[in-house]
Enzyme design. Structure first.
Site, PDB file in Angstrom:
ATOM      1  CD  GLU A 112      -2.433  -1.501   2.869  1.00 13.73           C
ATOM      2  OE1 GLU A 112      -2.695  -0.220   3.374  1.00 13.73           O
ATOM      3  OE2 GLU A 112      -2.351  -2.425   3.480  1.00 13.73           O
ATOM      4  CE  LYS A 130       5.499   5.233   6.803  1.00 15.74           C
ATOM      5  NZ  LYS A 130       5.275   6.640   7.055  1.00 15.74           N
ATOM      6  CG  ASP A 137       4.604  12.630   4.209  1.00 17.25           C
ATOM      7  OD1 ASP A 137       4.503  12.434   5.340  1.00 17.25           O
ATOM      8  OD2 ASP A 137       5.441  13.634   3.615  1.00 17.25           O
ATOM      9  CE1 TYR A 151      -2.911   3.227   8.675  1.00 16.62           C
ATOM     10  CE2 TYR A 151      -3.142   5.182   7.190  1.00 16.62           C
ATOM     11  CZ  TYR A 151      -2.715   4.527   8.435  1.00 16.62           C
ATOM     12  OH  TYR A 151      -2.138   5.521   9.185  1.00 16.62           O
ATOM     13  CE  LYS A 192       9.897   5.937   5.778  1.00 21.34           C
ATOM     14  NZ  LYS A 192       9.400   7.408   5.737  1.00 21.34           N
ATOM     15  CB  CYS A 207      32.809  27.143  23.509  1.00 18.30           C
ATOM     16  SG  CYS A 207      30.769  27.253  23.464  1.00 18.30           S
ATOM     17  CB  CYS A 245      30.931  29.951  27.102  1.00 15.15           C
ATOM     18  SG  CYS A 245      31.522  28.502  26.912  1.00 15.15           S
ATOM     19  CB  CYS A 250      31.488  23.693  25.025  1.00 20.28           C
ATOM     20  SG  CYS A 250      31.818  24.898  26.269  1.00 20.28           S
ATOM     21  CB  CYS A 284      28.591  26.452  27.885  1.00 23.67           C
ATOM     22  SG  CYS A 284      28.140  26.951  26.227  1.00 23.67           S
TER      23      CYS A 284
END
Length: 787
Positions: A165, A167, A169, A282, A416, A513, A516, A531, A536
């Site tokens: 079937e 699928k 979306d 379905y 998929k 970083c 920070c 980091c 931070c």
């Protein structure tokens, strides 16, 4: 002869239905108020004076039945029986009769689909049976592994083994019917609890308000029924909607899926009614009374009274729906009306639902693979978006025998197909993101480009190793694909860099970083740099977002923007501070405070989590490294409660942590890396301060009812797995499958590791570790074949 592509007024986005001056004045009696000729045109007969005829209650009901039949033919069967003008005239006639005789109005009248007044909010609705998700496969090898796991699929070899079937979306809905009447519609939510959207769903023309009681010798309608399906917005309707939003100066929807979901989740059902949504069924689940060992006579009488009320009442009382359907459970296949899934699909069509015209039956795997290839070629011609194809075992007794693992049924997979669309765009910059654990992740900033129906402007680059492996430079033309049809990924530099003109610049991974200016360090066995500054602000924000997120404590209405403003205003430095906020605090946030309504809602949302959050969700929300949601479920029974945890850390921390560590190592699914990480986190005095501040704010997570159970004799018992790279679903979900099958999941490779499971773009350190310790590397499908 009539044109088959008419569009009645109900599909228009910008105008109400036509009005009429129809009156029900006395007229000469005739045998029938309307007739049908060979071409199915409708003629509403008028009286001698030219005004509308007097209509009896029986004739009104016949008019409604005819109107519903014509609507079903157009919206569900895509085979109109009458012209749009004839339909509109009959619709106006029914509307006028109902206006003059409101007591006659029946719940399933097509005129009731225009939507009522706006709602104050959505209420939660528990599904009578879980709405499971699907595991993914990406190629024929995955299908072969799936087929091998199924084994014998049904007692009759003549019955097709599989169905295939599309699928769709869109937005999943679960519809509940009592004696053929729609009594509730709810979104999927987390599979157990969704949001009730019945007023919105009743405006969707392809959702029957009452079910046909079996036609053409078909299956009668069960007393209690749950129908699962997908709400989609056809592509032409999506284009019209965005054109209308353009004209109104409103932002466009990015894709039909978002538009469909946004249309259903409108508090004003009239907005839902204005959009040409489509529902495709379905799955049909027949429900029966769960007597729990035998219902008492008074309980049975109360249930029957509630069930009768559902059929007779108007409007429907959702509290009664809850009482009735909370007593129901899925009917076993042996007692049910269907032997195969295909029979259920035919029954749903017979009852009045739209089912997908591209559904197919397949004798075996070979035919299923061929059908998948055929349908994949056709996908581009369909008028609604899909994100794959679904292969299901056809025999329902086999489905029941196979059951499910975690939240995936063993008897179905989503196929998929790799997205073939690749676009080329300019790499404008490489930014970095700081996660809650300090992880520094490069992010490709792209010149916006359309890909797979959405606008893509960024893509994750995972780590510094990937940037170097792809030899990316700022200003490069790069090839982009949506990995698995979902996540944007950079495949590489276009034409191997031959388009470079010398203006491109190399990118260097930061040594400090950016949030920070703290030091960045990288463990020897990890690809991720972090980091190391625990204070931070970027980590602080990410930690609070994680704690408040849906997978953790789920504080409704607390978005990232408000979290950043609360931190910037000095009102919070940790998630525990949320439980000390007051209404005046929120109203006085620097810049512009919250409105009072929103502030009260947020205070209420925070308050609800104080005693409704499970201890496992709370532990997951703390963001302890390597402790995902499934691992937190295993650790929570060992901790007991927040109060007990604070008390032990305060009075005998070392003994407690030693005992806890030993218990974790004895728990399947909790390896030495997780145990060490939990120990490190809890031994930090700052953690005790954080937990005590939670407790002082009234946070009291619900303790687990019992210790976790694992599959002692499962197929993976005694085996330890390390997962790396992107997989078909979050790695935590894959890990849950391993644990449910008796295996262990570890975050590092050692001599005790049985297998390394490598997904897309696996971490180089894990692969090197596998080679060092002579550990076999397998892919996800090989893992699933072991389950």
């Amino acid at each position: 002869m009539y044109v088959q592509t008419w569009v009645p007024w109900v599909l228009c986005l910008d105008r109400p239905p036509p009005t009429t001056q129809f009156t029900a004045t006395p007229a000469r009696r005739v045998r029938s108020r309307f007739t049908m000729n060979e071409t199915h045109d409708l003629h509403v007969l008028h009286g001698d004076d030219g005004n509308g005829p007097t209509v009896t209650l029986a004739e009104y009901r016949e008019l409604v039945a005819r109107l519903a039949k014509f609507a079903h033919a157009y919206y569900v069967l895509d085979a109109p029986l009458v012209t749009d003008d004839a339909y509109d005239r009959l619709y106006r006639s029914v509307e006028a009769v109902e206006a003059r005789n409101p007591a006659w109005v029946v719940p399933d009248s097509p005129t009731r689909r225009v939507g009522g007044p706006p709602l104050a909010g959505f209420r939660k609705a528990r599904h009578p049976a879980p709405l499971l998700s699907l595991a993914n496969v990406f190629d024929s090898d995955g299908l072969v592994a799936f087929d091998r796991r199924i084994g014998v699929a049904g007692p009759d070899p003549e019955i097709p083994r599989y169905t295939v079937e599309p699928k769709l979306d869109g937005l999943t809905l679960a519809l509940l019917y009592a004696d053929g009447r729609l009594v509730r519609a709810a979104t999927r939510g987390d599979g157990e609890i969704g949001e009730e959207v019945t007023p919105q769903a009743t405006t969707i023309r392809t959702i029957p308000l009452t079910l046909s009681m079996g036609v053409n010798g078909g299956q009668g309608v069960p007393r209690f029924l749950m129908i699962r399906g997908e709400v989609t917005l056809p592509l032409d309707a999506f284009a019209r909607l965005n054109e209308a939003r353009d004209a109104a100066g409103e932002a466009n929807y990015q894709n039909p899926r978002n538009a469909a979901a946004g249309s259903v989740r409108q508090l004003d059902p009239r907005i839902t009614a204005s959009r040409a949504l489509r529902f495709t069924a379905y799955t049909a689940t027949v429900l029966t009374l769960d007597e729990g060992g035998g219902a008492l006579p008074l309980d049975q009488l109360a249930f029957e009274a509630d069930a009768a009320d559902l059929v007779a009442s108007d409007p429907i009382d959702q509290d009664v729906v809850t009482r009735v359907f909370d007593r129901l459970r899925p009917l076993g296949v042996a007692s049910g009306p269907f032997a195969t899934h295909w029979e259920a699909l035919l029954a749903m069509r017979d009852w009045g639902f739209r089912t997908n015209p591209h559904n197919r039956q397949c004798v075996g795997l070979e035919e299923a693979v061929a059908v998948l290839a055929d349908l994949q070629e056709l996908r581009a011609t369909w008028d609604e978006e899909t994100d794959g194809l679904v292969v299901k075992v056809n025999d329902l007794a086999t489905q029941e025998r196979l059951g499910s693992v975690a939240k995936d049924p063993r008897w179905a997979v989503a196929y998929k197909v790799a997205v073939s669309e690749v676009v080329v765009t300019r790499l404008l910059d490489i930014a970095v993101q700081i996660g809650r654990t300090g992880a520094v992740t490069p992010l490709a900033v792209l010149e916006p480009v359309r890909l797979g129906g959405v606008t893509v402007s960024s893509a994750t680059l995972h780590n510094d190793d990937q940037v170097r492996a792809l030899d990316l430079r700022i200003g490069d033309w790069v090839r982009v694909q949506r990995a698995g049809g979902v996540i944007p990924a950079i495949l590489g530099v276009d034409l191997d860099g031959s388009r470079r003109d010398g203006q491109e610049t190399e990118w260097a991974f930061p040594t400090a970083c950016p949030a920070c200016d703290g030091p960045i360090a990288r463990d020897g066995d990890e690809a991720v740099a972090r980091c190391t500054n625990a204070s931070c602000p970027a980590q602080r924000s990410a930690r609070v977002r994680h704690f408040a997120g849906r997978s953790a404590v789920d504080i409704a209405g607390l978005g990232g923007n408000w979290i950043d403003r609360l931190i910037a205003s000095g009102l919070i430095t940790s998630a525990a501070d949320l439980y000390h906020l007051t209404l005046p605090d929120l109203l006085a946030i620097d810049g512009q405070g919250m409105g009072e309504i929103l502030a009260r809602k947020l205070c209420d949302a925070i308050d609800r989590t104080r005693r409704q959050t499970s201890l496992a969700r709370f532990l997951f929300g703390l963001g302890i490294r390597h402790v995902g949601s499934e691992t937190a479920e295993l650790v929570a029974p060992l901790v007991g409660s927040l109060d007990a945890l604070c008390d032990r850390l305060r009075t005998d921390r070392d003994d407690f942590l030693g005992s806890l560590g030993a218990q974790m190592l004895e728990t399947k699914g909790v390896g030495p890396v997780v145990a060490q990480s939990v120990n490190d986190a809890l031994s930090n005095p700052a953690m005790l301060e954080l937990l005590e501040r939670f407790s002082a704010g009234g946070m009291s997570p619900v303790p687990p009812a019992q210790s976790p159970k694992t599959a002692e004799d499962g197929p993976l018992s005694g085996k330890t797995f390390v997962l790396t790279g992107a997989m078909s679903e979050p790695r935590e979900s894959i890990a849950a499958l391993v644990v449910a099958a008796g295996g262990k999941v570890s975050d590092s490779v050692s001599g005790a590791t049985s297998f390394v499971v490598a997904g897309e773009k696996p971490g180089s350190s894990k692969i090197k570790g596998a080679a060092k310790h002579s550990v076999t590397v397998i892919n996800e499908e090989a893992l699933r074949s072991m389950l």
